[in-house]
Design an enzyme around this catalytic site. Structure first.
Site, mmCIF file in Angstrom:
data_model
loop_
_atom_site.group_PDB
_atom_site.id
_atom_site.type_symbol
_atom_site.label_atom_id
_atom_site.label_comp_id
_atom_site.label_asym_id
_atom_site.label_seq_id
_atom_site.Cartn_x
_atom_site.Cartn_y
_atom_site.Cartn_z
ATOM 1 N N SER A 8 -10.770 4.094 -0.175
ATOM 2 C CA SER A 8 -9.472 3.237 0.414
ATOM 3 C C SER A 8 -10.169 2.504 1.533
ATOM 4 O O SER A 8 -10.410 2.880 2.574
ATOM 5 C CB SER A 8 -8.422 4.062 0.808
ATOM 6 O OG SER A 8 -7.377 3.482 1.321
ATOM 7 N N HIS A 33 -9.769 1.127 -3.797
ATOM 8 C CA HIS A 33 -8.455 1.420 -3.488
ATOM 9 C C HIS A 33 -7.726 0.750 -2.407
ATOM 10 O O HIS A 33 -8.304 0.648 -1.341
ATOM 11 C CB HIS A 33 -7.993 3.101 -3.193
ATOM 12 C CG HIS A 33 -6.597 3.492 -3.142
ATOM 13 N ND1 HIS A 33 -5.854 3.665 -4.144
ATOM 14 C CD2 HIS A 33 -5.767 3.861 -2.216
ATOM 15 C CE1 HIS A 33 -4.565 4.138 -3.704
ATOM 16 N NE2 HIS A 33 -4.749 4.081 -2.635
ATOM 17 N N ASP A 35 -4.585 -0.320 -0.164
ATOM 18 C CA ASP A 35 -2.872 0.286 0.258
ATOM 19 C C ASP A 35 -2.232 -0.946 0.872
ATOM 20 O O ASP A 35 -2.650 -1.520 1.793
ATOM 21 C CB ASP A 35 -3.233 1.285 1.342
ATOM 22 C CG ASP A 35 -3.791 2.292 0.624
ATOM 23 O OD1 ASP A 35 -2.997 2.987 -0.242
ATOM 24 O OD2 ASP A 35 -4.866 3.025 1.125
ATOM 25 N N MET A 37 1.119 -1.881 2.571
ATOM 26 C CA MET A 37 2.426 -1.073 3.264
ATOM 27 C C MET A 37 3.306 -2.166 3.831
ATOM 28 O O MET A 37 2.862 -2.992 4.484
ATOM 29 C CB MET A 37 1.865 -0.245 4.605
ATOM 30 C CG MET A 37 0.906 0.776 3.956
ATOM 31 S SD MET A 37 0.280 1.676 5.402
ATOM 32 C CE MET A 37 -0.881 2.766 4.603
ATOM 33 N N HIS A 66 -2.036 0.038 -4.511
ATOM 34 C CA HIS A 66 -1.047 1.296 -4.092
ATOM 35 C C HIS A 66 -0.111 0.520 -3.220
ATOM 36 O O HIS A 66 -0.366 0.333 -2.158
ATOM 37 C CB HIS A 66 -2.005 2.324 -3.516
ATOM 38 C CG HIS A 66 -0.739 3.494 -3.301
ATOM 39 N ND1 HIS A 66 -1.329 4.278 -2.350
ATOM 40 C CD2 HIS A 66 0.390 3.649 -3.173
ATOM 41 C CE1 HIS A 66 -0.248 5.099 -2.287
ATOM 42 N NE2 HIS A 66 0.833 4.684 -2.655
ATOM 43 N N MET A 68 2.855 0.576 -1.369
ATOM 44 C CA MET A 68 4.091 1.582 -0.417
ATOM 45 C C MET A 68 5.096 0.344 0.214
ATOM 46 O O MET A 68 5.039 -0.028 1.288
ATOM 47 C CB MET A 68 3.259 1.912 0.702
ATOM 48 C CG MET A 68 2.664 3.241 0.095
ATOM 49 S SD MET A 68 1.162 3.880 1.096
ATOM 50 C CE MET A 68 -0.025 2.615 0.555
ATOM 51 N N MET A 137 0.671 11.746 -4.048
ATOM 52 C CA MET A 137 0.556 11.579 -2.644
ATOM 53 C C MET A 137 0.297 12.928 -2.049
ATOM 54 O O MET A 137 1.185 13.873 -2.197
ATOM 55 C CB MET A 137 1.842 10.780 -2.025
ATOM 56 C CG MET A 137 1.899 9.392 -1.885
ATOM 57 S SD MET A 137 0.242 8.602 -1.633
ATOM 58 C CE MET A 137 -0.199 8.867 -0.038
ATOM 59 N N GLY A 142 1.515 6.298 4.572
ATOM 60 C CA GLY A 142 1.558 5.330 5.849
ATOM 61 C C GLY A 142 0.460 5.255 6.554
ATOM 62 O O GLY A 142 0.269 4.264 7.562
ATOM 63 N N ASP A 175 -4.172 10.986 -3.455
ATOM 64 C CA ASP A 175 -4.577 10.219 -2.271
ATOM 65 C C ASP A 175 -4.053 11.033 -1.035
ATOM 66 O O ASP A 175 -2.594 11.129 -0.989
ATOM 67 C CB ASP A 175 -3.522 8.902 -2.498
ATOM 68 C CG ASP A 175 -3.725 7.765 -1.637
ATOM 69 O OD1 ASP A 175 -4.734 8.002 -0.806
ATOM 70 O OD2 ASP A 175 -3.142 6.706 -1.814
ATOM 71 N N SER A 198 -10.773 7.928 5.156
ATOM 72 C CA SER A 198 -11.594 8.081 6.345
ATOM 73 C C SER A 198 -12.847 8.852 5.914
ATOM 74 O O SER A 198 -13.864 8.808 6.512
ATOM 75 C CB SER A 198 -10.677 9.092 7.354
ATOM 76 O OG SER A 198 -9.309 8.646 7.045
#
Ligand code: DX5
Ligand code: ZN
Length: 216
Positions: A8, A33, A35, A37, A66, A68, A137, A142, A175, A198
């Site tokens: 990610s 991946h 993200d 948001m 992805h 969100m 998830m 977030g 994820d 991470s």
């Protein structure tokens, strides 16, 4: 099929994004991946089209985007243009999920649907046959770096059964909080794609970490 690893980018060093992308290109990772948001569906804002287009310029592997965000229908074409190969929307924000999924496919992308930790797998019963992927998830969406929610294993099992029962070809992606501590059990339970943020990017040698996750 052996499991896929999707690092990610949210956990990457944004000041050295090209270097981070090259690392993923050269690693045993399968996908990027990405993200997105919006600060409305989730209490955080990440990045949008200009950054995704910039990643696409250097990425040599599929881009797993992805979303969100609320109202994802508005932007399906834009995400295609920016370089998404797989586009995942959240079940919780789609009033007309069947239409959304069809539009993603018509735009030439693979369609994924994501479930928050509190959303039961059973809500997918009438759409599962149309999906290329379901993203479970395993943290509340977030933020990166949160702890893995153990109830995820139960959901993977239920989803595996639903996929079998309906003859769906959907992949199961997990994820949030994925590491060398849970990846084997996740794969044994039925996960196909593991997102790791991470654990990969904050490690001393991310390329080696990816290799380790791929081989566990
Ligand atoms: C969380 C994002 C995840 C996140 C995972 O909302 O969807 O993709 O980057 O990060 P880690 O692996 O650090 O939990
Ligand atoms: Zn994600």
């Amino acid at each position: 099929m052996s499991h896929l690893i999707a690092p990610s980018i949210l956990a990457a060093d944004f000041a050295n994004l090209q270097k981070e992308i090259e690392m993923v290109n050269q690693s045993e990772a399968d996908w990027f991946h990405i993200d997105v948001m919006d600060g409305v569906f989730v209490p955080n804002i990440s990045f949008g089209m200009p950054v995704i287009s910039a990643i696409k310029k250097h990425a040599k592997k599929p881009m797993d985007v992805h979303l969100m965000i609320v109202d994802p229908d508005k932007f399906i074409k834009d995400f295609k243009k920016a370089g998404a190969d797989i586009l995942t929307v959240h079940y919780e924000v789609c009033n007309h999920l069947h239409r959304t999924v069809q539009t993603i496919k018509q735009e030439g992308m693979q369609a994924g649907v994501s479930l928050n930790p509190h959303t039961p797998v059973a809500v997918l019963e009438d759409i599962i046959a149309d999906l290329d992927m379901v993203l479970i998830m395993s943290v509340n969406p977030g933020f990166g770096g949160q702890s893995f929610i153990e109830n995820t294993y139960k959901k993977i099992k239920q989803l595996r059964e639903l996929i079998k029962k309906t003859g769906s070809k959907a992949l199961i992606e997990v994820d949030g909080g994925v590491s060398d501590q849970n990846i084997e059990k996740l794969v044994d339970t039925g996960a196909n794609v593991l997102v790791a943020g991470s654990f990969v990017f904050k490690s001393k040698n991310p390329k080696e970490t990816i290799k380790k996750l791929k081989r566990l």
